[in-house]
Design a protein around this motif. Structure first.
Motif, PDB file in Angstrom:
ATOM      1  N   ASP A 149       0.870  -1.178   0.000  1.00  0.00           N
ATOM      2  CA  ASP A 149       0.000   0.000   0.000  1.00  0.00           C
ATOM      3  C   ASP A 149       0.903   1.223   0.000  1.00  0.00           C
ATOM      4  OD1 ASP A 149      -1.645   2.174   0.655  1.00  0.00           O
ATOM      5  OD2 ASP A 149      -2.966   0.946   1.916  1.00  0.00           O
ATOM      6  N   VAL A 181       0.272   4.374  -0.187  1.00  0.00           N
ATOM      7  CA  VAL A 181      -0.230   5.528   0.567  1.00  0.00           C
ATOM      8  C   VAL A 181       0.068   5.351   2.049  1.00  0.00           C
ATOM      9  CG1 VAL A 181      -2.286   6.837   1.193  1.00  0.00           C
ATOM     10  CG2 VAL A 181      -2.003   6.007  -1.156  1.00  0.00           C
ATOM     11  N   ARG A 182      -0.273   4.193   2.582  1.00  0.00           N
ATOM     12  CA  ARG A 182      -0.016   3.921   4.002  1.00  0.00           C
ATOM     13  C   ARG A 182       1.408   3.417   4.238  1.00  0.00           C
ATOM     14  NH1 ARG A 182      -5.245   1.869   2.930  1.00  0.00           N
ATOM     15  NH2 ARG A 182      -6.907   2.839   4.179  1.00  0.00           N
ATOM     16  N   HIS A 227      -4.867  -3.965  -7.011  1.00  0.00           N
ATOM     17  CA  HIS A 227      -5.166  -2.926  -8.005  1.00  0.00           C
ATOM     18  C   HIS A 227      -4.289  -3.071  -9.245  1.00  0.00           C
ATOM     19  CE1 HIS A 227      -7.470  -1.370  -4.808  1.00  0.00           C
ATOM     20  NE2 HIS A 227      -6.530  -0.673  -4.209  1.00  0.00           N
ATOM     21  N   ALA A 272      -2.170  -2.461  -3.405  1.00  0.00           N
ATOM     22  CA  ALA A 272      -3.436  -2.800  -2.758  1.00  0.00           C
ATOM     23  C   ALA A 272      -3.709  -1.817  -1.630  1.00  0.00           C
ATOM     24  CB  ALA A 272      -3.388  -4.224  -2.199  1.00  0.00           C
ATOM     25  N   ASP A 273      -4.961  -1.796  -1.171  1.00  0.00           N
ATOM     26  CA  ASP A 273      -5.322  -1.061   0.038  1.00  0.00           C
ATOM     27  C   ASP A 273      -5.087  -1.984   1.227  1.00  0.00           C
ATOM     28  OD1 ASP A 273      -6.182   1.281  -1.256  1.00  0.00           O
ATOM     29  OD2 ASP A 273      -8.132   0.368  -1.679  1.00  0.00           O
ATOM     30  N   PRO A 323      -5.673  -1.440   4.977  1.00  0.00           N
ATOM     31  CA  PRO A 323      -6.073  -0.845   6.256  1.00  0.00           C
ATOM     32  C   PRO A 323      -5.753  -1.787   7.411  1.00  0.00           C
ATOM     33  CG  PRO A 323      -7.986  -1.719   5.120  1.00  0.00           C
ATOM     34  CD  PRO A 323      -6.828  -1.879   4.180  1.00  0.00           C
TER      35      PRO A 323
END
Length: 374
Positions: A228, A230-231, A285, A311-312, A314
């Motif tokens: 991920d 972003v994270r 993704h 991928a996301d 969380p």
């Protein structure tokens, strides 16, 4: 002599040539009042009564040895032969054809030879070569019990033949650089071991003495590290592994990236997405090719396709997973990227493909984060 009518994959000339071990005369033919369908949940055809006619090939004058080879190859499909009247340009002819045992297979969509050739042709031909080499050595039932694994190997052979490696330092091979004297399968279950007696071209230009070498065959595999950007997190899986256990390692639960064998008829990219879903419940993704490689080329024929899967991730992406049908018990961990690199340095991460992907990601991470707007 026996005449045969073929309506399915044996209408593919390269496959028929491998199964029979020779060229034969073929004549276009049709079996009236029959039709051909894909076997439901299978990659092969079946014939049934009713329909506008089943197109195929009439192959006259097959010997007892030819019929024995056909029966050996067809053994796993649970087919029996029937004598039928077929139509040819030379007039009606009587010929034998392979029919499914009643109730064994359910028909699916209408059969298409061209569709089968496009997806399965090369793999089936490569696998048939391996299969027919075992005639008289291994009973057909034992071979068919592991035919799925044989198809995986056939697919690996096809991919290896199509891949073009850029050579700047390594030797450029010539057709006569390797001379095989004998190849034999000494073990076969899910995986297989083969022994080769061969000679190879030495760097001084001469041929080596004949050597005996064993190879562990397990097909190609895909490894994908979910990331991920972003994270700035990765997802790792943890599971019990037989290799460390057999070695005597007291901790046989390893941290890895999701991975799996490339099934026959499947691309490495499709495998990556399937394994991420099965082992970690993730929908990726995008897939970024990393470093494809042989993990242990001295004794293994395994080849790894590796990817970073965007991928996301969380907090709740971690959890338990795996397929019960494959006795998998998998725990997923979502970790900061820096934690992954710490475990690589301390040795807690000690699986080669994951280490390769960790360093690839370390080199490309800043770019991926910038592209994601992190």
């Amino acid at each position: 002599m026996t005449d045969f009518f073929f309506y399915g994959s044996l209408c593919h000339p390269p496959l028929l040539r491998v199964v029979l071990g020779r060229e034969v005369r073929v004549v276009p033919a049709c079996l009236p009042d029959h039709s051909v369908a894909w076997a439901a949940d299978g990659a092969f055809p079946m014939i049934g009564q009713g329909g506008a006619g089943a197109d195929g090939l009439w192959v006259p004058g097959l010997s007892e040895a030819d019929v024995a080879r056909l029966d050996f190859y067809e053994a796993g499909f649970a087919f029996v032969t029937r004598e039928m009247t077929i139509e040819t340009a030379e007039g009606p002819r009587r010929a034998r054809a392979y029919f499914p045992e009643p109730g064994r297979w359910e028909p699916g969509a209408a059969w298409s030879l061209s569709d089968w050739v496009a997806r399965w042709g090369e793999i089936a031909v490569a696998t048939a070569g391996d299969f027919m080499r075992q005639m008289g050595v291994v009973p057909a039932e034992r071979l068919w019990a592991r035919y799925g694994m044989m198809l995986m190997r056939g697919g690996a052979r096809v991919r290896a033949g199509h891949e073009a490696t850029r050579l700047t330092t390594r030797r450029r091979p010539a057709p006569d650089d390797v001379a095989e004297t004998r190849v034999r399968q000494v073990y076969a279950n899910y995986f297989a071991v083969e022994e080769f007696d061969l000679r190879f071209r030495r760097f001084d230009g001469t041929m080596s003495p004949e050597v005996n070498r064993g190879v562990f065959l397990c097909g190609d595999a895909t490894v994908v590290l979910p990331y991920d950007p972003v994270r700035d997190r990765v997802l790792l899986i943890e599971q019990f592994r037989m290799g460390p256990h057999a070695r005597g390692d007291r901790c046989a639960w390893l941290l890895e990236a999701p991975a799996g064998r490339v099934d026959a008829g499947e691309t490495p990219e499709e495998t990556a997405r399937r394994e991420a879903e099965e082992e970690a419940g993730l929908a990726l993704h995008a897939l970024l090719p990393a470093s494809n490689h042989y993990p242990s080329p001295a004794a293994m024929g395994e080849y790894l396709y590796t990817y970073i899967g965007l991928a996301d991730l969380p907090d709740d992406a971690a959890g338990l997973g795996g397929l019960l049908t494959e006795a998998e018990d998998i725990r997923a961990h979502v970790l900061p990227f820096e934690r992954l690199m710490e475990m690589v340095e301390t040795g807690e991460v000690n699986t080669g493909p994951l280490i390769v992907l960790a360093y690839w990601l370390d080199r490309n991470r800043a770019r991926l984060r910038a592209e994601a707007g992190a």
